[in-house]
Design a protein around this motif. Structure first.
Motif, PDB file in Angstrom:
ATOM      1  N   SER A  11      19.838  43.618 -78.826  1.00 22.83           N
ATOM      2  CA  SER A  11      19.444  42.727 -79.902  1.00 22.83           C
ATOM      3  C   SER A  11      19.224  41.289 -79.405  1.00 22.83           C
ATOM      4  O   SER A  11      18.158  40.708 -79.586  1.00 22.83           O
ATOM      5  N   ILE A  32      20.601  48.700 -67.733  1.00 17.82           N
ATOM      6  CA  ILE A  32      21.012  49.892 -66.967  1.00 17.82           C
ATOM      7  C   ILE A  32      20.506  51.160 -67.638  1.00 17.82           C
ATOM      8  O   ILE A  32      20.574  52.242 -67.064  1.00 17.82           O
ATOM      9  N   THR A  76      24.569  41.087 -72.503  1.00 15.19           N
ATOM     10  CA  THR A  76      25.227  42.404 -72.514  1.00 15.19           C
ATOM     11  C   THR A  76      26.557  42.281 -73.268  1.00 15.19           C
ATOM     12  O   THR A  76      26.950  41.177 -73.654  1.00 15.19           O
ATOM     13  N   PRO A  77      27.284  43.372 -73.486  1.00 13.20           N
ATOM     14  CA  PRO A  77      28.579  43.260 -74.189  1.00 13.20           C
ATOM     15  C   PRO A  77      29.550  42.315 -73.465  1.00 13.20           C
ATOM     16  O   PRO A  77      29.515  42.207 -72.228  1.00 13.20           O
ATOM     17  N   HIS A  81      30.254  40.587 -69.162  1.00 11.49           N
ATOM     18  CA  HIS A  81      29.604  39.315 -68.802  1.00 11.49           C
ATOM     19  C   HIS A  81      30.013  38.807 -67.416  1.00 11.49           C
ATOM     20  O   HIS A  81      29.164  38.423 -66.607  1.00 11.49           O
ATOM     21  N   SER A 128      26.204  30.715 -74.516  1.00 12.13           N
ATOM     22  CA  SER A 128      25.161  30.673 -75.542  1.00 12.13           C
ATOM     23  C   SER A 128      25.696  30.455 -76.970  1.00 12.13           C
ATOM     24  O   SER A 128      25.572  31.333 -77.822  1.00 12.13           O
ATOM     25  N   HIS A 170      21.614  47.558 -85.166  1.00 10.65           N
ATOM     26  CA  HIS A 170      21.925  48.506 -84.085  1.00 10.65           C
ATOM     27  C   HIS A 170      22.074  49.909 -84.668  1.00 10.65           C
ATOM     28  O   HIS A 170      23.159  50.496 -84.634  1.00 10.65           O
ATOM     29  N   TRP A 172      21.485  52.633 -83.644  1.00 14.68           N
ATOM     30  CA  TRP A 172      21.914  53.668 -82.690  1.00 14.68           C
ATOM     31  C   TRP A 172      23.444  53.679 -82.509  1.00 14.68           C
ATOM     32  O   TRP A 172      23.978  54.599 -81.894  1.00 14.68           O
ATOM     33  N   TYR A 180      31.834  47.515 -78.209  1.00 11.67           N
ATOM     34  CA  TYR A 180      32.930  46.538 -78.048  1.00 11.67           C
ATOM     35  C   TYR A 180      33.393  45.985 -79.390  1.00 11.67           C
ATOM     36  O   TYR A 180      34.513  45.490 -79.517  1.00 11.67           O
TER      37      TYR A 180
HETATM   38  N1  NAD Z   1      24.266  33.927 -79.898  1.00 14.40           N
HETATM   39  C1  NAD Z   1      24.190  34.793 -80.919  1.00 14.40           C
HETATM   40  O1  NAD Z   1      24.066  34.408 -82.075  1.00 14.40           O
HETATM   41  C2  NAD Z   1      24.261  36.260 -80.628  1.00 14.40           C
HETATM   42  C3  NAD Z   1      23.638  37.192 -81.459  1.00 14.40           C
HETATM   43  C4  NAD Z   1      23.743  38.554 -81.145  1.00 14.40           C
HETATM   44  C5  NAD Z   1      24.485  38.955 -80.039  1.00 14.40           C
HETATM   45  N2  NAD Z   1      25.099  38.024 -79.260  1.00 14.40           N
HETATM   46  C6  NAD Z   1      25.916  38.422 -78.094  1.00 14.40           C
HETATM   47  O2  NAD Z   1      25.077  39.070 -77.149  1.00 14.40           O
HETATM   48  C7  NAD Z   1      25.820  40.074 -76.452  1.00 14.40           C
HETATM   49  C8  NAD Z   1      25.112  41.406 -76.597  1.00 14.40           C
HETATM   50  O3  NAD Z   1      25.022  41.734 -77.974  1.00 14.40           O
HETATM   51  P1  NAD Z   1      23.843  42.657 -78.507  1.00 14.40           P
HETATM   52  O4  NAD Z   1      24.020  42.697 -79.976  1.00 14.40           O
HETATM   53  O5  NAD Z   1      22.534  42.227 -77.955  1.00 14.40           O
HETATM   54  O6  NAD Z   1      24.262  44.064 -77.858  1.00 14.40           O
HETATM   55  P2  NAD Z   1      23.350  45.378 -77.725  1.00 14.40           P
HETATM   56  O7  NAD Z   1      24.297  46.515 -77.714  1.00 14.40           O
HETATM   57  O8  NAD Z   1      22.241  45.343 -78.717  1.00 14.40           O
HETATM   58  O9  NAD Z   1      22.678  45.237 -76.293  1.00 14.40           O
HETATM   59  C9  NAD Z   1      23.410  45.188 -75.096  1.00 14.40           C
HETATM   60  C10 NAD Z   1      22.536  45.806 -74.010  1.00 14.40           C
HETATM   61  O10 NAD Z   1      23.201  45.570 -72.756  1.00 14.40           O
HETATM   62  C11 NAD Z   1      22.978  46.720 -71.946  1.00 14.40           C
HETATM   63  N3  NAD Z   1      23.933  46.703 -70.845  1.00 14.40           N
HETATM   64  C12 NAD Z   1      25.248  47.029 -70.870  1.00 14.40           C
HETATM   65  N4  NAD Z   1      25.776  46.850 -69.650  1.00 14.40           N
HETATM   66  C13 NAD Z   1      24.764  46.408 -68.856  1.00 14.40           C
HETATM   67  C14 NAD Z   1      24.686  46.050 -67.489  1.00 14.40           C
HETATM   68  N5  NAD Z   1      25.739  46.121 -66.679  1.00 14.40           N
HETATM   69  N6  NAD Z   1      23.492  45.628 -67.017  1.00 14.40           N
HETATM   70  C15 NAD Z   1      22.401  45.552 -67.809  1.00 14.40           C
HETATM   71  N7  NAD Z   1      22.415  45.895 -69.103  1.00 14.40           N
HETATM   72  C16 NAD Z   1      23.586  46.316 -69.612  1.00 14.40           C
HETATM   73  C17 NAD Z   1      23.099  47.896 -72.908  1.00 14.40           C
HETATM   74  O11 NAD Z   1      22.482  49.042 -72.369  1.00 14.40           O
HETATM   75  C18 NAD Z   1      22.369  47.336 -74.122  1.00 14.40           C
HETATM   76  O12 NAD Z   1      21.000  47.658 -74.097  1.00 14.40           O
HETATM   77  C19 NAD Z   1      27.229  40.039 -77.039  1.00 14.40           C
HETATM   78  O13 NAD Z   1      28.035  39.216 -76.228  1.00 14.40           O
HETATM   79  C20 NAD Z   1      27.015  39.403 -78.413  1.00 14.40           C
HETATM   80  O14 NAD Z   1      28.160  38.738 -78.907  1.00 14.40           O
HETATM   81  C21 NAD Z   1      24.978  36.712 -79.531  1.00 14.40           C
END
Ligand code: NAD
Length: 356
Positions: A11, A32, A76-77, A81, A128, A170, A172, A180
């Motif tokens: 996302s 990945i 990523t989660p 990080h 961020s 999400h 899925w 997480y």
């Molecule tokens: N700043 C904001 O307002 C905001 C908004 C949404 C999400 N986030 C943050 O962004 C992060 C991710 O959230 P999200 O909702 O996008 O999660 P998500 O589950 O939609 O996407 C995470 C992606 O990371 C991939 N991934 C996992 N491990 C990996 C690795 N080692 N290398 C490469 N890719 C890898 C997964 O396959 C997945 O596609 C979290 O820390 C969340 O808190 C921040």
């Protein structure tokens, strides 16, 4: 045109890619998981922004691991990080690395190693917390600079948002146990997932000259059923270096959401809102002897990230003094310290001090 790699095709990875492309940056998204790359191209990006942008490159991590980029964004989660960031810095030397919030898990593991490595590579590390760069925040800062509050007396934050919206984005995921989000130790739960609430308190405390948080007391409503372990509601009391007392309340229960900050001074107040009305952030304020003023800031969800990416551009071009950036590593680290203290306080039922 800055060469940018976004790690994590989920996302936030898509939001960041769109914001970078609006500035005409060269974007590669890696993951990945091949399915996540396909979902980005065929579903998330076109459904959010109208169509797929064929200038964006998609790759598996391994295909771009040693390539050099100006900017690396880690989306990523939270529990991945720090190891991803350290691995990136061992393989390359980006000018800026932007790590999504929360910076890490509440254990705060390996943060010193990351900071030292970034220093040795000359990489500017950012975390961020995009709400510190949005138009409503900049406007509230102007009001504070004009002195409309008088002496600051309190900051109270409500960041109340049912996480149905997150699961909607999400489809899925089967539920909190499937990511997480359902585990506070992995950076989920309301305090981890909504850590913007603590960060914005800390941001305004700094802007007001009230300093960093030094005392934390928290009460949490934990969901702990063997399948998940997270705080669904957290009430956090805070005191800062210069004696300001305030609160942060956050949950994953409230619908419709309320995301607001009230700053009270002895001569006036400022209220700051995210999504005050559909399509608008807002600032409502009053200074002594004047009417209450409501100022709206039109925005879309992608706009939430646009100023932040422009800010990263200004860090790259050195228009902004990095040490003073509201998204510097130090500010993200301060938020992690308060998250850690809040869990310690709630688990041990005691006030926790943070040494500054
Ligand atoms: N700043 C904001 O307002 C905001 C908004 C949404 C999400 N986030 C943050 O962004 C992060 C991710 O959230 P999200 O909702 O996008 O999660 P998500 O589950 O939609 O996407 C995470 C992606 O990371 C991939 N991934 C996992 N491990 C990996 C690795 N080692 N290398 C490469 N890719 C890898 C997964 O396959 C997945 O596609 C979290 O820390 C969340 O808190 C921040």
């Amino acid at each position: 045109m800055h060469k940018t790699k976004i790690i994590g095709a989920g996302s936030i990875g898509n939001h960041m890619a769109y914001a970078c492309r609006k500035l005409d940056w060269d974007v590669t998204i890696c993951d990945i998981d091949e399915a996540a790359l396909d979902r980005t191209k065929n579903d998330i990006y076109p459904s959010r922004y109208g169509s797929w942008d064929s200038n964006i490159k998609l790759a598996l991590n391994s295909e771009v691991e040693t390539e050099n980029f100006d900017v690396v964004i880690i989306g990523t989660p939270p529990d991945t990080h720090i190891s991803i960031a350290i691995n990136e810095l061992k393989n390359s030397s980006p000018k800026v690395m932007l790590i999504e919030k929360p910076l890490s898990t509440p254990e705060l593991e390996n943060l010193n190693e990351l900071e030292e490595l970034a220093k040795s590579k000359g990489t500017k590390l950012c975390v961020s917390y995009n709400h510190t760069t949005t138009a409503n925040t900049l406007f509230a800062e102007e009001l504070i600079a004009k002195g409309i509050l008088g002496t600051p007396k309190s900051i109270n934050v409500q960041w109340l948002e049912h996480w149905g919206g997150i699961f909607g984005a999400h489809p899925w995921l089967a539920g909190p146990h499937d990511s997480y989000l359902g585990f506070y130790k992995r950076g989920g739960g309301s305090t981890g997932e909504h850590s913007h609430c603590l960060n914005i308190f800390q941001h305004f405390s700094r802007v007001l000259g009230m300093g960093e948080v030094t005392e934390v007391t928290a009460t949490m409503d934990m969901v702990d059923d063997g399948q998940v372990s997270y705080d669904q509601n957290a009430v956090i009391g805070l005191k800062t270096e210069n004696g300001l007392v305030g609160s942060v309340i956050t949950d994953v229960l409230t619908s419709p959401a309320k995301k607001a900050v009230r700053i009270q001074g002895d001569k006036g107040f400022i209220e700051w809102y995210v999504n005050y009305k559909n399509g608008f952030d807002a600032v409502i304020y009053q200074s002594e002897g004047s009417e209450i003023v409501e100022k709206l800031f039109e925005k879309t969800r992608p706009d939430d990230f646009q100023n932040e990416i422009e800010h990263v551009g200004e860090i790259l071009s050195e228009k902004i003094e990095f040490q003073k950036s509201p998204i510097s590593f130090e500010t993200g680290l301060q938020t992690m310290k308060v998250i850690q203290a809040a869990y310690n306080s709630a688990m041990n039922k005691q006030l926790v001090q943070i040494n500054q």
